[in-house]
Design an enzyme around this catalytic site. Structure first.
Site, PDB file in Angstrom:
ATOM      1  N   GLY A  44     -10.790 -57.312 -12.128  1.00  6.48           N
ATOM      2  CA  GLY A  44      -9.847 -57.849 -13.121  1.00  6.48           C
ATOM      3  C   GLY A  44      -9.327 -59.178 -12.607  1.00  6.48           C
ATOM      4  O   GLY A  44      -8.730 -59.235 -11.522  1.00  6.48           O
ATOM      5  N   ASN A  87      -1.595 -50.515 -15.691  1.00  5.04           N
ATOM      6  CA  ASN A  87      -0.632 -49.550 -16.243  1.00  5.04           C
ATOM      7  C   ASN A  87      -1.260 -48.580 -17.242  1.00  5.04           C
ATOM      8  O   ASN A  87      -2.262 -48.931 -17.853  1.00  5.04           O
ATOM      9  CB  ASN A  87       0.501 -50.326 -16.944  1.00  5.04           C
ATOM     10  N   HIS A 145       6.596 -45.382 -12.119  1.00  2.90           N
ATOM     11  CA  HIS A 145       6.679 -46.813 -12.440  1.00  2.90           C
ATOM     12  C   HIS A 145       6.692 -46.898 -13.967  1.00  2.90           C
ATOM     13  O   HIS A 145       5.672 -47.116 -14.609  1.00  2.90           O
ATOM     14  CB  HIS A 145       5.480 -47.564 -11.856  1.00  2.90           C
TER      15      HIS A 145
HETATM   16  P1  NAI Z   1      -4.829 -59.535 -18.642  1.00  2.00           P
HETATM   17  O1  NAI Z   1      -5.225 -59.140 -20.026  1.00  2.00           O
HETATM   18  O2  NAI Z   1      -4.417 -60.935 -18.383  1.00  2.00           O
HETATM   19  O3  NAI Z   1      -6.037 -59.200 -17.626  1.00  2.00           O
HETATM   20  C1  NAI Z   1      -6.756 -58.029 -17.656  1.00  2.00           C
HETATM   21  C2  NAI Z   1      -8.188 -58.390 -17.331  1.00  2.00           C
HETATM   22  O4  NAI Z   1      -8.959 -57.198 -17.180  1.00  2.00           O
HETATM   23  C3  NAI Z   1      -8.890 -59.233 -18.410  1.00  2.00           C
HETATM   24  O5  NAI Z   1      -9.303 -60.482 -17.886  1.00  2.00           O
HETATM   25  C4  NAI Z   1     -10.071 -58.383 -18.825  1.00  2.00           C
HETATM   26  O6  NAI Z   1     -11.235 -59.140 -19.144  1.00  2.00           O
HETATM   27  C5  NAI Z   1     -10.277 -57.528 -17.587  1.00  2.00           C
HETATM   28  N1  NAI Z   1     -11.048 -56.328 -17.839  1.00  2.00           N
HETATM   29  C6  NAI Z   1     -10.923 -55.451 -18.849  1.00  2.00           C
HETATM   30  N2  NAI Z   1     -11.836 -54.464 -18.710  1.00  2.00           N
HETATM   31  C7  NAI Z   1     -12.532 -54.729 -17.578  1.00  2.00           C
HETATM   32  C8  NAI Z   1     -13.591 -54.076 -16.914  1.00  2.00           C
HETATM   33  N3  NAI Z   1     -14.124 -52.954 -17.391  1.00  2.00           N
HETATM   34  N4  NAI Z   1     -14.050 -54.630 -15.773  1.00  2.00           N
HETATM   35  C9  NAI Z   1     -13.507 -55.770 -15.265  1.00  2.00           C
HETATM   36  N5  NAI Z   1     -12.497 -56.435 -15.872  1.00  2.00           N
HETATM   37  C10 NAI Z   1     -12.024 -55.915 -17.006  1.00  2.00           C
HETATM   38  O7  NAI Z   1      -3.692 -58.513 -18.194  1.00  2.00           O
HETATM   39  P2  NAI Z   1      -2.676 -58.698 -16.971  1.00  2.00           P
HETATM   40  O8  NAI Z   1      -1.431 -59.308 -17.472  1.00  2.00           O
HETATM   41  O9  NAI Z   1      -3.403 -59.292 -15.829  1.00  2.00           O
HETATM   42  O10 NAI Z   1      -2.335 -57.154 -16.636  1.00  2.00           O
HETATM   43  C11 NAI Z   1      -3.329 -56.310 -16.077  1.00  2.00           C
HETATM   44  C12 NAI Z   1      -2.797 -54.890 -15.947  1.00  2.00           C
HETATM   45  O11 NAI Z   1      -1.782 -54.856 -14.937  1.00  2.00           O
HETATM   46  C13 NAI Z   1      -2.132 -54.342 -17.201  1.00  2.00           C
HETATM   47  O12 NAI Z   1      -2.461 -52.977 -17.391  1.00  2.00           O
HETATM   48  C14 NAI Z   1      -0.651 -54.502 -16.924  1.00  2.00           C
HETATM   49  O13 NAI Z   1       0.150 -53.631 -17.694  1.00  2.00           O
HETATM   50  C15 NAI Z   1      -0.634 -54.170 -15.462  1.00  2.00           C
HETATM   51  N6  NAI Z   1       0.539 -54.614 -14.714  1.00  2.00           N
HETATM   52  C16 NAI Z   1       0.980 -53.771 -13.727  1.00  2.00           C
HETATM   53  C17 NAI Z   1       2.031 -54.122 -12.930  1.00  2.00           C
HETATM   54  C18 NAI Z   1       2.461 -53.195 -11.831  1.00  2.00           C
HETATM   55  O14 NAI Z   1       3.462 -53.471 -11.181  1.00  2.00           O
HETATM   56  N7  NAI Z   1       1.759 -52.102 -11.557  1.00  2.00           N
HETATM   57  C19 NAI Z   1       2.749 -55.392 -13.119  1.00  2.00           C
HETATM   58  C20 NAI Z   1       2.195 -56.214 -14.166  1.00  2.00           C
HETATM   59  C21 NAI Z   1       1.121 -55.822 -14.933  1.00  2.00           C
END
Ligand code: NAI
Length: 303
Positions: free
Chosen positions: A6, A117, A172
């Site tokens: 990702g 998440n 979380h």
């Molecule tokens: P984003 O949409 O910017 O990035 C997600 C990426 O995952 C995209 O580039 C997409 O192409 C890629 N992706 C989707 N399916 C895939 C696969 N099968 N293989 C490889 N890549 C794949 O989203 P963002 O803002 O980066 O958030 C990512 C995740 O992190 C979300 O679920 C968000 O809720 C979570 N998150 C968790 C936090 C935490 O503290 N645990 C804090 C902030 C976000």
């Protein structure tokens, strides 16, 4: 080498922080053609000016994770304004099952650091799908929530964030527990500085501040990036830092069969020890409520 499955907003921000610390070489993977390569180049150019010589690569092929010691997973959908983390459960469970199978194939000896998440549920999905031992699958949530708790407290008390010792554990999500009963300002108990109502207000503010950021700018990016880097540093450099993180419980805190945020010691092997801390009655209720929410969520997943 540190792998990133990702390379969206949080994946790129995390890789940027890790690269800036010069922790190790980095390999980014994303299904969007060109995205991971683009981020890798952009990060690499930034490193040149700082004179940091780690290698950052990007690819759309999971084989690029081959040999990774640590894989940070941010692949999947992110919440939109108005959504809770749990609203992402069904869709992200399928993505994470798929992604972790690839991680197990190409980086069988790695530690998985889950970020996607709803993070606690996704940590459990990754544990099941990878077949890794429980120590090598850990989730980031508490470090970030604690950064937010410290921010709220520093503002309220007018003190430096650096003098606050605190922890946020539990789910979380909506039931996270900023552990006020064990929060100190350079040894001074928080509970002697704020009234019960003021403490509760700080807890409520901490819980909702991420949704506020998402409502205003669409995503949380920089703070999660730093939190991931802190955990990556503990694992890669085997620092034995104790942080709240999501891990699989087998009787600790009276719970089994799920991953949830508790204080753990992090090192090269991942989670090396789980610490049990005495919570107040109210904190214990929140912890159990978070566990109930997770149990119900996991039951819908057919794992
Ligand atoms: P984003 O949409 O910017 O990035 C997600 C990426 O995952 C995209 O580039 C997409 O192409 C890629 N992706 C989707 N399916 C895939 C696969 N099968 N293989 C490889 N890549 C794949 O989203 P963002 O803002 O980066 O958030 C990512 C995740 O992190 C979300 O679920 C968000 O809720 C979570 N998150 C968790 C936090 C935490 O503290 N645990 C804090 C902030 C976000």
């Amino acid at each position: 080498m540190i792998g990133f499955a990702g390379a969206g907003k949080v994946g790129a921000a995390s890789a940027f922080e890790v690269a800036s610390m010069g922790l190790d070489d980095i390999s980014l993977v994303d299904i969007i053609p060109g995205l991971a390569e683009g981020e890798a180049l952009d990060i690499s150019h930034r490193l040149s000016d700082a004179g940091i010589d780690v290698d950052v690569k990007g690819s759309a092929d999971f084989a690029a994770l081959s040999g990774a010691d640590l894989v940070v997973i941010t692949a999947g959908l992110a919440r939109k304004p108005g959504m809770t983390r749990m609203d992402l459960l069904g869709k992200n469970a399928g993505i994470i099952a798929d992604v972790t199978k690839n991680v197990a194939k190409y980086a069988p000896n790695s530690v998985i650091l889950m970020v996607t998440n709803p993070m606690d549920a996704m940590t459990f999905v990754a544990l099941k799908s990878s077949g890794f031992p429980k120590a090598r699958v850990v989730g980031q949530g508490g470090v970030l929530d604690n950064s937010r708790f410290k921010y709220v407290l520093a503002k309220k008390l007018g003190v430096s964030r650096g003098s606050i010792t605190s922890m946020v554990m539990g789910e979380h999500g909506e039931n996270m527990i900023p552990v006020a009963s064990h929060t100190y300002i350079s040894g001074v108990p928080l509970t002697t500085l704020l009234t019960e109502d003021e403490v509760q207000q700080a807890i409520d503010d901490t819980r909702k501040v991420a949704a506020d950021v998402i409502a205003k700018k669409g995503a949380t990016i920089f703070a999660p990036g730093r939190s991931v880097a802190r955990m990556a540093n503990a694992i890669v450099n085997d620092t034995k830092e104790v942080l709240a993180a999501s891990t699989y419980l087998e009787g600790e805190y009276g719970l089994s069969g799920m991953c949830i945020g508790v204080p753990v010691k992090l090192g090269k092997g991942g989670v090396e020890k789980i610490y049990e801390v005495k919570l107040s009655d109210k904190e214990r209720d929140w912890f159990n409520k978070g566990a109930d929410t997770l149990r119900e969520a996991l039951a819908t997943l057919n794992l």
